[in-house]
Design a protein around this motif. Sequence first.
Motif, PDB file in Angstrom:
ATOM      1  N   ASP A   1      10.853  16.398 -21.526  1.00 60.16           N
ATOM      2  CA  ASP A   1      12.026  15.765 -22.114  1.00 60.16           C
ATOM      3  C   ASP A   1      13.251  16.396 -21.456  1.00 60.16           C
ATOM      4  O   ASP A   1      13.655  17.508 -21.795  1.00 60.16           O
ATOM      5  CB  ASP A   1      12.016  15.988 -23.627  1.00 60.16           C
ATOM      6  CG  ASP A   1      13.237  15.384 -24.313  1.00 60.16           C
ATOM      7  OD1 ASP A   1      14.206  15.024 -23.602  1.00 60.16           O
ATOM      8  OD2 ASP A   1      13.234  15.282 -25.549  1.00 60.16           O
TER       9      ASP A   1
ATOM     10  N   THR B   1      18.708   4.936 -25.002  1.00 58.94           N
ATOM     11  CA  THR B   1      18.999   6.273 -25.550  1.00 58.94           C
ATOM     12  C   THR B   1      17.914   7.265 -25.147  1.00 58.94           C
ATOM     13  O   THR B   1      16.851   6.890 -24.626  1.00 58.94           O
ATOM     14  CB  THR B   1      19.006   6.222 -27.089  1.00 58.94           C
ATOM     15  OG1 THR B   1      17.683   5.835 -27.515  1.00 58.94           O
ATOM     16  CG2 THR B   1      20.031   5.241 -27.623  1.00 58.94           C
ATOM     17  N   GLY B   2      18.200   8.533 -25.470  1.00 61.12           N
ATOM     18  CA  GLY B   2      17.215   9.572 -25.211  1.00 61.12           C
ATOM     19  C   GLY B   2      15.968   9.374 -26.050  1.00 61.12           C
ATOM     20  O   GLY B   2      14.839   9.538 -25.565  1.00 61.12           O
ATOM     21  N   ALA B   3      16.165   9.028 -27.319  1.00 56.26           N
ATOM     22  CA  ALA B   3      15.003   8.846 -28.192  1.00 56.26           C
ATOM     23  C   ALA B   3      14.100   7.741 -27.642  1.00 56.26           C
ATOM     24  O   ALA B   3      12.868   7.868 -27.633  1.00 56.26           O
ATOM     25  CB  ALA B   3      15.466   8.509 -29.608  1.00 56.26           C
TER      26      ALA B   3
ATOM     27  N   GLU C   1      10.495  20.345 -23.768  1.00 54.53           N
ATOM     28  CA  GLU C   1      11.819  20.406 -23.142  1.00 54.53           C
ATOM     29  C   GLU C   1      11.782  21.595 -22.173  1.00 54.53           C
ATOM     30  O   GLU C   1      11.528  22.728 -22.612  1.00 54.53           O
ATOM     31  CB  GLU C   1      12.895  20.706 -24.190  1.00 54.53           C
ATOM     32  CG  GLU C   1      13.188  19.594 -25.162  1.00 54.53           C
ATOM     33  CD  GLU C   1      13.866  20.158 -26.416  1.00 54.53           C
ATOM     34  OE1 GLU C   1      15.100  20.160 -26.480  1.00 54.53           O
ATOM     35  OE2 GLU C   1      13.142  20.610 -27.319  1.00 54.53           O
TER      36      GLU C   1
ATOM     37  N   VAL D   1      16.234  14.968 -21.439  1.00 56.67           N
ATOM     38  CA  VAL D   1      17.397  14.218 -21.932  1.00 56.67           C
ATOM     39  C   VAL D   1      18.657  15.081 -21.877  1.00 56.67           C
ATOM     40  O   VAL D   1      19.729  14.617 -21.499  1.00 56.67           O
ATOM     41  CB  VAL D   1      17.124  13.700 -23.366  1.00 56.67           C
ATOM     42  CG1 VAL D   1      18.397  13.174 -24.019  1.00 56.67           C
ATOM     43  CG2 VAL D   1      16.050  12.625 -23.336  1.00 56.67           C
TER      44      VAL D   1
ATOM     45  N   LYS E   1      21.385  10.619 -21.734  1.00 59.25           N
ATOM     46  CA  LYS E   1      22.691  11.307 -21.788  1.00 59.25           C
ATOM     47  C   LYS E   1      23.495  11.171 -20.496  1.00 59.25           C
ATOM     48  O   LYS E   1      24.221  10.207 -20.331  1.00 59.25           O
ATOM     49  CB  LYS E   1      22.496  12.782 -22.134  1.00 59.25           C
ATOM     50  CG  LYS E   1      22.210  13.025 -23.624  1.00 59.25           C
ATOM     51  CD  LYS E   1      22.328  14.496 -23.938  1.00 59.25           C
ATOM     52  CE  LYS E   1      21.884  14.863 -25.345  1.00 59.25           C
ATOM     53  NZ  LYS E   1      22.843  14.544 -26.369  1.00 59.25           N
TER      54      LYS E   1
HETATM   55  C1  PLP Z   1      16.098  17.028 -25.627  1.00 62.01           C
HETATM   56  C2  PLP Z   1      16.548  15.776 -26.326  1.00 62.01           C
HETATM   57  N1  PLP Z   1      15.697  14.744 -26.444  1.00 62.01           N
HETATM   58  C3  PLP Z   1      16.068  13.591 -27.038  1.00 62.01           C
HETATM   59  C4  PLP Z   1      17.318  13.437 -27.568  1.00 62.01           C
HETATM   60  C5  PLP Z   1      17.717  12.145 -28.229  1.00 62.01           C
HETATM   61  O1  PLP Z   1      18.676  11.500 -27.467  1.00 62.01           O
HETATM   62  P1  PLP Z   1      19.557  10.323 -28.105  1.00 62.01           P
HETATM   63  O2  PLP Z   1      20.470  10.964 -29.089  1.00 62.01           O
HETATM   64  O3  PLP Z   1      20.272   9.700 -26.950  1.00 62.01           O
HETATM   65  O4  PLP Z   1      18.607   9.381 -28.764  1.00 62.01           O
HETATM   66  C6  PLP Z   1      18.241  14.487 -27.479  1.00 62.01           C
HETATM   67  C7  PLP Z   1      19.590  14.361 -28.056  1.00 62.01           C
HETATM   68  O5  PLP Z   1      20.323  15.287 -28.234  1.00 62.01           O
HETATM   69  C8  PLP Z   1      17.852  15.691 -26.844  1.00 62.01           C
HETATM   70  O6  PLP Z   1      18.687  16.737 -26.717  1.00 62.01           O
END
Ligand code: PLP
Length: 443
Positions: free
Chosen positions: A273, A136-138, A240, A275, A302
Amino acid sequence: MDRDSVEPQVDDLPGERARELVSYHHEHAAPSTYICEFVWDHSEPAIGPFCTDVDGNVLLDFAGHVGSMPLGYNNPKILERLEEFELVDPLKIAGQDFYLPAEELSDRGVPGPADLMDRLTDVTGYGMDTVFLSNTGAEAVENALKIAFDYTAGKYTITCQGAFHGRTLGTLSLNRSKEVYRRRFPEIASVHDVPFCADRTCSSETCDCGFFREDGSALRQMVRDTGFVNPEEVAAFVVEPVQGEGGYRIPSDAFTDEIAAVAEEFDIPVVVDEVQSGVGRTGEWWASDHSAIEPDVIASAKALRVGATISRKEVFPAKRKRLSSTWGAGDILSAAQGALTLDAIEEHDLLDNATERGRQFRELFEAADTPGVVDVRGLGLMLGVELDETQRRDDVQAAAFARGLLVIGCGTKTLRILPPLDVTEREIRLGTDLLVEAIQDVA
Ligand SMILES: Cc1ncc(COP(=O)(O)O)c(C=O)c1O
Protein backbone atom coordinates in the motif's frame (compact mmCIF):
# COMPACT_ATOMS: atom_id res chain seq x y z
CA MET A 1 4.65 36.02 -4.15
CA ASP A 2 8.37 35.42 -4.64
CA ARG A 3 9.24 31.86 -3.65
CA ASP A 4 12.87 32.78 -2.98
CA SER A 5 12.10 35.37 -0.35
CA VAL A 6 8.59 34.86 1.02
CA GLU A 7 8.26 33.90 4.71
CA PRO A 8 5.25 32.92 6.79
CA GLN A 9 3.38 35.93 8.09
CA VAL A 10 0.66 35.44 10.60
CA ASP A 11 -1.68 37.96 12.09
CA ASP A 12 -4.67 36.15 13.52
CA LEU A 13 -4.89 32.38 13.01
CA PRO A 14 -7.53 31.11 12.58
CA GLY A 15 -8.83 34.55 11.62
CA GLU A 16 -12.43 35.67 11.60
CA ARG A 17 -13.16 34.62 8.02
CA ALA A 18 -11.62 31.18 8.57
CA ARG A 19 -13.73 30.66 11.68
CA GLU A 20 -16.87 31.67 9.77
CA LEU A 21 -16.11 29.27 6.92
CA VAL A 22 -15.32 26.40 9.23
CA SER A 23 -18.62 26.86 11.01
CA TYR A 24 -20.44 27.12 7.62
CA HIS A 25 -18.82 23.82 6.60
CA HIS A 26 -20.03 22.17 9.79
CA GLU A 27 -23.63 23.28 9.21
CA HIS A 28 -24.13 20.54 6.63
CA ALA A 29 -21.05 18.35 6.69
CA ALA A 30 -21.17 14.94 8.34
CA PRO A 31 -20.02 15.66 11.89
CA SER A 32 -17.16 13.19 11.76
CA THR A 33 -15.44 14.90 8.84
CA TYR A 34 -12.17 16.42 9.80
CA ILE A 35 -11.35 20.00 9.06
CA CYS A 36 -8.37 21.87 10.34
CA GLU A 37 -8.84 25.53 10.96
CA PHE A 38 -6.72 26.47 8.01
CA VAL A 39 -8.79 27.72 5.07
CA TRP A 40 -6.76 28.20 1.94
CA ASP A 41 -7.82 31.04 -0.34
CA HIS A 42 -7.05 29.74 -3.81
CA SER A 43 -7.55 33.14 -5.40
CA GLU A 44 -4.66 34.55 -3.36
CA PRO A 45 -0.93 34.04 -4.01
CA ALA A 46 0.56 30.60 -3.39
CA ILE A 47 3.73 28.95 -4.65
CA GLY A 48 5.66 25.83 -3.64
CA PRO A 49 4.98 25.24 0.07
CA PHE A 50 3.67 28.79 0.66
CA CYS A 51 0.01 29.76 0.54
CA THR A 52 -2.32 32.49 1.70
CA ASP A 53 -5.38 31.83 3.83
CA VAL A 54 -8.74 33.61 3.72
CA ASP A 55 -7.62 36.13 6.33
CA GLY A 56 -4.45 37.06 4.47
CA ASN A 57 -2.06 34.99 6.64
CA VAL A 58 0.86 33.51 4.72
CA LEU A 59 1.63 29.94 5.74
CA LEU A 60 4.40 27.43 5.15
CA ASP A 61 2.52 24.24 4.34
CA PHE A 62 4.45 21.12 5.36
CA ALA A 63 1.23 19.09 5.59
CA GLY A 64 0.77 19.07 1.81
CA HIS A 65 -2.92 18.20 1.95
CA VAL A 66 -2.01 14.95 3.69
CA GLY A 67 0.56 14.04 1.07
CA SER A 68 -1.72 14.60 -1.89
CA MET A 69 0.10 17.69 -3.16
CA PRO A 70 3.56 16.40 -4.09
CA LEU A 71 4.65 19.52 -5.99
CA GLY A 72 3.20 22.15 -3.70
CA TYR A 73 1.02 25.03 -4.84
CA ASN A 74 0.90 26.33 -8.42
CA ASN A 75 3.85 24.35 -9.68
CA PRO A 76 4.69 26.06 -12.99
CA LYS A 77 5.40 22.75 -14.71
CA ILE A 78 1.85 21.59 -14.08
CA LEU A 79 0.14 24.95 -14.48
CA GLU A 80 1.76 25.82 -17.81
CA ARG A 81 0.49 22.62 -19.35
CA LEU A 82 -2.95 22.79 -17.77
CA GLU A 83 -3.41 26.34 -19.05
CA GLU A 84 -3.29 24.86 -22.55
CA PHE A 85 -6.33 22.92 -21.68
CA GLU A 86 -9.52 24.86 -22.22
CA LEU A 87 -12.04 23.50 -19.80
CA VAL A 88 -14.62 21.25 -21.32
CA ASP A 89 -17.89 19.79 -20.19
CA PRO A 90 -18.12 17.03 -19.14
CA LEU A 91 -14.96 17.18 -17.14
CA LYS A 92 -15.58 13.66 -15.93
CA ILE A 93 -16.04 10.83 -18.36
CA ALA A 94 -17.57 7.55 -17.27
CA GLY A 95 -15.26 4.59 -17.48
CA GLN A 96 -12.09 6.61 -18.17
CA ASP A 97 -12.64 6.31 -21.92
CA PHE A 98 -10.80 8.08 -24.69
CA TYR A 99 -11.63 11.71 -24.95
CA LEU A 100 -9.18 13.19 -27.43
CA PRO A 101 -7.47 11.79 -30.47
CA ALA A 102 -3.93 10.80 -29.69
CA GLU A 103 -2.29 13.41 -31.98
CA GLU A 104 -4.24 16.17 -30.37
CA LEU A 105 -3.19 14.95 -26.94
CA SER A 106 0.46 15.03 -27.76
CA ASP A 107 0.20 18.32 -29.70
CA ARG A 108 -1.26 20.04 -26.71
CA GLY A 109 0.92 18.26 -24.20
CA VAL A 110 -2.04 17.29 -22.08
CA PRO A 111 -1.85 13.65 -21.11
CA GLY A 112 -4.92 11.52 -20.52
CA PRO A 113 -5.58 8.34 -18.49
CA ALA A 114 -3.80 6.11 -21.04
CA ASP A 115 -0.68 8.32 -20.82
CA LEU A 116 -0.87 8.19 -17.04
CA MET A 117 -0.91 4.38 -17.12
CA ASP A 118 1.95 4.38 -19.62
CA ARG A 119 4.11 6.62 -17.42
CA LEU A 120 3.19 4.69 -14.27
CA THR A 121 4.33 1.39 -15.70
CA ASP A 122 7.47 3.11 -17.02
CA VAL A 123 8.58 4.19 -13.56
CA THR A 124 7.57 0.94 -11.88
CA GLY A 125 9.76 -2.16 -11.86
CA TYR A 126 8.75 -5.65 -10.72
CA GLY A 127 7.59 -6.58 -14.23
CA MET A 128 4.43 -4.54 -13.70
CA ASP A 129 2.81 -3.59 -16.98
CA THR A 130 -0.87 -3.13 -16.13
CA VAL A 131 -2.92 -0.57 -14.21
CA PHE A 132 -6.50 -0.22 -13.02
CA LEU A 133 -7.41 3.39 -12.34
CA SER A 134 -9.93 4.40 -9.71
CA ASN A 135 -10.52 7.47 -7.57
CA THR A 136 -9.19 7.04 -4.06
CA GLY A 137 -6.60 5.22 -2.03
CA ALA A 138 -9.20 2.97 -0.46
CA GLU A 139 -10.41 1.93 -3.91
CA ALA A 140 -6.85 1.25 -5.05
CA VAL A 141 -6.32 -1.08 -2.07
CA GLU A 142 -9.80 -2.60 -2.36
CA ASN A 143 -9.12 -3.51 -6.00
CA ALA A 144 -5.69 -4.84 -5.06
CA LEU A 145 -7.46 -7.21 -2.66
CA LYS A 146 -10.02 -8.19 -5.27
CA ILE A 147 -7.41 -9.10 -7.86
CA ALA A 148 -5.39 -11.00 -5.26
CA PHE A 149 -8.46 -13.04 -4.24
CA ASP A 150 -9.26 -13.73 -7.87
CA TYR A 151 -5.69 -14.58 -8.87
CA THR A 152 -4.94 -16.95 -6.01
CA ALA A 153 -8.42 -18.21 -5.09
CA GLY A 154 -7.09 -17.85 -1.53
CA LYS A 155 -9.26 -16.81 1.39
CA TYR A 156 -6.76 -15.35 3.87
CA THR A 157 -5.22 -11.92 3.99
CA ILE A 158 -2.44 -11.08 6.38
CA THR A 159 -2.01 -7.52 7.58
CA CYS A 160 0.31 -5.73 10.01
CA GLN A 161 -0.37 -4.30 13.44
CA GLY A 162 -0.58 -0.50 13.22
CA ALA A 163 -1.73 -0.63 9.58
CA PHE A 164 -4.13 1.77 7.87
CA HIS A 165 -5.45 0.90 4.44
CA GLY A 166 -8.63 2.98 3.98
CA ARG A 167 -12.24 3.25 5.07
CA THR A 168 -14.24 0.96 2.79
CA LEU A 169 -15.56 -2.18 4.47
CA GLY A 170 -12.89 -4.29 2.75
CA THR A 171 -9.91 -2.09 3.51
CA LEU A 172 -10.95 -1.26 7.05
CA SER A 173 -10.88 -4.98 7.79
CA LEU A 174 -7.11 -4.74 7.41
CA ASN A 175 -6.77 -1.67 9.62
CA ARG A 176 -4.97 -2.16 12.89
CA SER A 177 -4.20 1.45 13.77
CA LYS A 178 -7.14 2.94 15.69
CA GLU A 179 -10.36 1.19 16.68
CA VAL A 180 -12.46 4.24 15.69
CA TYR A 181 -12.11 3.18 12.03
CA ARG A 182 -13.60 -0.26 12.71
CA ARG A 183 -16.02 -0.03 15.60
CA ARG A 184 -19.34 -1.76 14.79
CA PHE A 185 -18.55 -2.04 11.07
CA PRO A 186 -18.65 -5.57 9.66
CA GLU A 187 -15.40 -6.85 8.25
CA ILE A 188 -14.27 -9.32 5.65
CA ALA A 189 -13.38 -12.69 7.15
CA SER A 190 -10.09 -14.54 7.53
CA VAL A 191 -7.75 -11.63 8.17
CA HIS A 192 -4.74 -12.32 10.40
CA ASP A 193 -2.09 -9.91 11.52
CA VAL A 194 1.56 -9.86 12.51
CA PRO A 195 3.57 -7.19 14.36
CA PHE A 196 5.17 -4.50 12.20
CA CYS A 197 8.80 -4.30 13.24
CA ALA A 198 9.61 -0.59 13.32
CA ASP A 199 12.77 -0.69 15.40
CA ARG A 200 15.20 0.37 12.68
CA THR A 201 18.23 -0.87 14.56
CA CYS A 202 16.91 -4.32 15.31
CA SER A 203 18.00 -7.65 13.93
CA SER A 204 16.17 -10.94 14.17
CA GLU A 205 18.26 -11.74 17.29
CA THR A 206 17.71 -8.49 19.17
CA CYS A 207 14.14 -7.66 18.13
CA ASP A 208 11.60 -7.38 20.91
CA CYS A 209 8.58 -6.13 18.89
CA GLY A 210 7.11 -9.63 18.73
CA PHE A 211 7.64 -10.19 15.01
CA PHE A 212 10.83 -12.19 15.45
CA ARG A 213 10.66 -15.16 17.77
CA GLU A 214 13.10 -17.77 18.82
CA ASP A 215 11.91 -20.30 16.29
CA GLY A 216 11.06 -18.09 13.31
CA SER A 217 9.10 -14.91 12.65
CA ALA A 218 5.41 -14.52 13.43
CA LEU A 219 4.69 -14.69 9.69
CA ARG A 220 6.79 -17.81 9.15
CA GLN A 221 5.20 -19.51 12.16
CA MET A 222 1.77 -18.74 10.76
CA VAL A 223 2.27 -20.31 7.33
CA ARG A 224 4.76 -23.14 7.87
CA ASP A 225 3.52 -26.70 8.17
CA THR A 226 3.07 -26.49 11.94
CA GLY A 227 1.25 -23.13 11.58
CA PHE A 228 -2.48 -22.43 11.46
CA VAL A 229 -2.68 -20.96 7.94
CA ASN A 230 -2.17 -22.95 4.75
CA PRO A 231 0.04 -20.71 2.57
CA GLU A 232 -1.79 -21.90 -0.54
CA GLU A 233 -4.90 -20.27 0.88
CA VAL A 234 -3.27 -16.87 1.41
CA ALA A 235 -4.49 -14.33 -1.15
CA ALA A 236 -2.12 -11.60 -0.03
CA PHE A 237 0.22 -10.26 2.58
CA VAL A 238 -0.64 -6.54 2.68
CA VAL A 239 1.83 -4.00 4.00
CA GLU A 240 2.58 -0.29 3.98
CA PRO A 241 6.31 -0.04 3.21
CA VAL A 242 6.34 2.87 5.67
CA GLN A 243 3.33 3.02 7.98
CA GLY A 244 1.54 6.35 7.55
CA GLU A 245 -1.49 6.88 9.75
CA GLY A 246 0.06 4.39 12.22
CA GLY A 247 2.84 6.89 13.00
CA TYR A 248 5.36 7.20 10.17
CA ARG A 249 6.97 3.95 11.21
CA ILE A 250 9.85 2.77 9.06
CA PRO A 251 10.36 -0.99 9.12
CA SER A 252 13.67 -2.58 9.99
CA ASP A 253 15.63 -4.22 7.19
CA ALA A 254 15.39 -7.46 9.16
CA PHE A 255 11.58 -7.23 8.87
CA THR A 256 11.42 -6.48 5.15
CA ASP A 257 14.09 -9.14 4.42
CA GLU A 258 12.01 -11.73 6.28
CA ILE A 259 8.77 -10.68 4.50
CA ALA A 260 10.55 -11.03 1.16
CA ALA A 261 12.00 -14.42 2.13
CA VAL A 262 8.70 -15.87 3.42
CA ALA A 263 6.76 -14.52 0.42
CA GLU A 264 9.20 -16.21 -1.93
CA GLU A 265 9.50 -19.48 -0.03
CA PHE A 266 5.74 -19.94 0.43
CA ASP A 267 4.66 -18.24 -2.79
CA ILE A 268 2.56 -15.59 -1.06
CA PRO A 269 1.60 -12.53 -3.14
CA VAL A 270 2.61 -9.23 -1.56
CA VAL A 271 0.38 -6.17 -1.92
CA VAL A 272 2.15 -2.94 -0.96
CA ASP A 273 0.00 0.00 0.00
CA GLU A 274 1.94 2.99 -1.35
CA VAL A 275 -0.99 5.39 -1.10
CA GLN A 276 0.97 7.64 1.24
CA SER A 277 4.57 6.52 0.68
CA GLY A 278 4.64 6.28 -3.13
CA VAL A 279 5.23 8.60 -6.10
CA GLY A 280 8.66 9.77 -5.01
CA ARG A 281 7.84 10.78 -1.45
CA THR A 282 10.63 8.65 0.05
CA GLY A 283 13.28 9.46 -2.58
CA GLU A 284 12.44 6.40 -4.70
CA TRP A 285 9.38 6.03 -6.89
CA TRP A 286 8.02 3.51 -4.41
CA ALA A 287 9.03 3.11 -0.78
CA SER A 288 9.22 -0.64 -1.48
CA ASP A 289 12.20 0.13 -3.73
CA HIS A 290 14.24 0.73 -0.55
CA SER A 291 13.69 -2.83 0.64
CA ALA A 292 14.06 -6.45 -0.41
CA ILE A 293 10.28 -6.79 -0.84
CA GLU A 294 9.26 -7.62 -4.41
CA PRO A 295 5.64 -6.52 -4.59
CA ASP A 296 3.10 -8.31 -6.75
CA VAL A 297 0.61 -5.46 -6.55
CA ILE A 298 1.10 -1.76 -5.76
CA ALA A 299 -1.77 0.44 -4.59
CA SER A 300 -1.23 4.16 -5.15
CA ALA A 301 -3.31 7.35 -4.92
CA LYS A 302 -2.97 10.73 -3.13
CA ALA A 303 0.04 12.31 -4.95
CA LEU A 304 -1.18 10.69 -8.16
CA ARG A 305 -4.54 12.54 -7.87
CA VAL A 306 -6.36 9.31 -8.77
CA GLY A 307 -6.32 5.77 -7.42
CA ALA A 308 -4.16 3.19 -9.19
CA THR A 309 -3.79 -0.54 -8.71
CA ILE A 310 -0.66 -1.68 -10.53
CA SER A 311 0.50 -5.21 -11.25
CA ARG A 312 1.44 -7.69 -13.95
CA LYS A 313 -1.13 -8.39 -16.65
CA GLU A 314 -1.68 -12.01 -15.59
CA VAL A 315 -2.61 -10.98 -12.03
CA PHE A 316 -5.63 -9.02 -13.29
CA PRO A 317 -8.83 -10.90 -14.14
CA ALA A 318 -9.13 -11.29 -17.90
CA LYS A 319 -12.91 -11.36 -17.87
CA ARG A 320 -14.57 -8.11 -18.84
CA LYS A 321 -16.57 -6.29 -16.18
CA ARG A 322 -14.74 -8.02 -13.28
CA LEU A 323 -13.31 -4.62 -12.33
CA SER A 324 -14.81 -1.29 -13.20
CA SER A 325 -15.42 2.24 -11.93
CA THR A 326 -17.68 4.88 -13.46
CA TRP A 327 -15.37 7.71 -12.49
CA GLY A 328 -12.15 5.69 -12.64
CA ALA A 329 -9.21 8.01 -13.38
CA GLY A 330 -10.97 10.82 -11.54
CA ASP A 331 -11.73 13.64 -13.93
CA ILE A 332 -9.80 14.65 -17.01
CA LEU A 333 -7.68 17.15 -15.11
CA SER A 334 -6.82 14.66 -12.37
CA ALA A 335 -5.44 12.13 -14.85
CA ALA A 336 -3.44 14.90 -16.55
CA GLN A 337 -2.13 16.20 -13.21
CA GLY A 338 -1.08 12.69 -12.21
CA ALA A 339 0.87 12.16 -15.43
CA LEU A 340 2.43 15.64 -15.35
CA THR A 341 3.46 15.08 -11.74
CA LEU A 342 5.38 11.96 -12.76
CA ASP A 343 6.99 13.92 -15.62
CA ALA A 344 8.04 16.76 -13.32
CA ILE A 345 9.55 14.38 -10.75
CA GLU A 346 11.58 12.74 -13.48
CA GLU A 347 12.63 15.91 -15.34
CA HIS A 348 13.74 17.77 -12.24
CA ASP A 349 15.44 14.93 -10.35
CA LEU A 350 13.02 15.32 -7.50
CA LEU A 351 13.77 11.85 -6.15
CA ASP A 352 17.30 13.04 -5.39
CA ASN A 353 15.98 16.31 -4.02
CA ALA A 354 13.63 14.41 -1.68
CA THR A 355 16.58 12.35 -0.39
CA GLU A 356 18.83 15.39 0.10
CA ARG A 357 16.28 17.68 1.69
CA GLY A 358 15.03 14.90 3.96
CA ARG A 359 18.59 14.41 5.15
CA GLN A 360 18.95 18.15 5.72
CA PHE A 361 15.78 18.20 7.84
CA ARG A 362 16.97 15.32 10.02
CA GLU A 363 20.45 16.81 10.45
CA LEU A 364 19.14 20.25 11.39
CA PHE A 365 16.73 18.67 13.81
CA GLU A 366 19.28 16.42 15.43
CA ALA A 367 21.58 19.40 16.02
CA ALA A 368 18.81 21.45 17.66
CA ASP A 369 17.65 21.54 21.27
CA THR A 370 14.24 19.82 21.11
CA PRO A 371 12.93 18.94 24.57
CA GLY A 372 10.32 16.17 24.53
CA VAL A 373 11.30 14.83 21.10
CA VAL A 374 12.04 11.12 21.32
CA ASP A 375 12.73 10.33 17.67
CA VAL A 376 13.20 12.06 14.32
CA ARG A 377 12.94 9.68 11.40
CA GLY A 378 12.20 9.61 7.74
CA LEU A 379 12.83 8.24 4.31
CA GLY A 380 13.24 11.06 1.83
CA LEU A 381 10.56 13.62 2.58
CA MET A 382 8.28 11.26 4.47
CA LEU A 383 9.39 12.63 7.82
CA GLY A 384 8.17 11.99 11.34
CA VAL A 385 8.95 13.75 14.61
CA GLU A 386 7.85 11.71 17.61
CA LEU A 387 7.16 13.41 20.94
CA ASP A 388 7.03 11.80 24.36
CA GLU A 389 3.29 12.43 24.89
CA THR A 390 0.15 12.95 22.82
CA GLN A 391 -0.65 16.21 24.58
CA ARG A 392 2.80 17.62 23.83
CA ARG A 393 2.45 16.56 20.18
CA ASP A 394 -0.89 18.35 19.92
CA ASP A 395 0.49 21.46 21.66
CA VAL A 396 3.50 21.57 19.34
CA GLN A 397 1.21 21.25 16.31
CA ALA A 398 -0.84 24.19 17.60
CA ALA A 399 2.28 26.25 18.40
CA ALA A 400 3.66 25.59 14.91
CA PHE A 401 0.33 26.62 13.38
CA ALA A 402 0.36 29.86 15.39
CA ARG A 403 3.75 30.58 13.78
CA GLY A 404 2.41 29.88 10.30
CA LEU A 405 3.76 26.33 9.87
CA LEU A 406 1.26 23.64 8.94
CA VAL A 407 2.05 20.08 10.06
CA ILE A 408 -0.28 17.23 10.97
CA GLY A 409 -0.28 14.36 13.43
CA CYS A 410 -0.23 10.60 12.95
CA GLY A 411 -0.02 7.61 15.26
CA THR A 412 -0.50 8.75 18.84
CA LYS A 413 2.47 11.03 19.47
CA THR A 414 4.01 11.81 16.09
CA LEU A 415 3.97 14.78 13.74
CA ARG A 416 4.30 14.08 10.05
CA ILE A 417 6.24 16.53 7.91
CA LEU A 418 5.44 16.47 4.21
CA PRO A 419 7.14 19.27 2.26
CA PRO A 420 6.72 19.33 -1.52
CA LEU A 421 9.24 17.18 -3.37
CA ASP A 422 10.86 20.28 -4.88
CA VAL A 423 11.33 21.95 -1.48
CA THR A 424 14.46 24.09 -1.31
CA GLU A 425 17.24 24.29 1.25
CA ARG A 426 15.94 27.66 2.45
CA GLU A 427 12.41 26.32 2.92
CA ILE A 428 13.60 23.32 4.94
CA ARG A 429 15.64 25.61 7.17
CA LEU A 430 12.66 27.93 7.63
CA GLY A 431 10.31 25.05 8.49
CA THR A 432 12.79 23.42 10.85
CA ASP A 433 13.39 26.71 12.69
CA LEU A 434 9.67 27.24 13.16
CA LEU A 435 9.10 23.70 14.38
CA VAL A 436 12.04 23.82 16.78
CA GLU A 437 10.79 27.15 18.15
CA ALA A 438 7.33 25.64 18.63
CA ILE A 439 8.83 22.66 20.51
CA GLN A 440 10.90 24.93 22.77
CA ASP A 441 7.94 27.18 23.38
CA VAL A 442 5.75 24.27 24.48
CA ALA A 443 8.54 22.94 26.73
C1 PLP B 1 -1.58 3.99 3.48
C2 PLP B 1 -2.96 4.45 3.11
N1 PLP B 1 -3.77 3.61 2.45
C3 PLP B 1 -5.01 3.99 2.07
C4 PLP B 1 -5.50 5.23 2.36
C5 PLP B 1 -6.88 5.63 1.94
O1 PLP B 1 -6.81 6.61 0.96
P1 PLP B 1 -8.10 7.50 0.61
O2 PLP B 1 -8.33 8.39 1.78
O3 PLP B 1 -7.73 8.24 -0.63
O4 PLP B 1 -9.23 6.55 0.40
C6 PLP B 1 -4.69 6.14 3.06
C7 PLP B 1 -5.19 7.48 3.41
O5 PLP B 1 -4.65 8.20 4.20
C8 PLP B 1 -3.39 5.75 3.44
O6 PLP B 1 -2.55 6.57 4.10
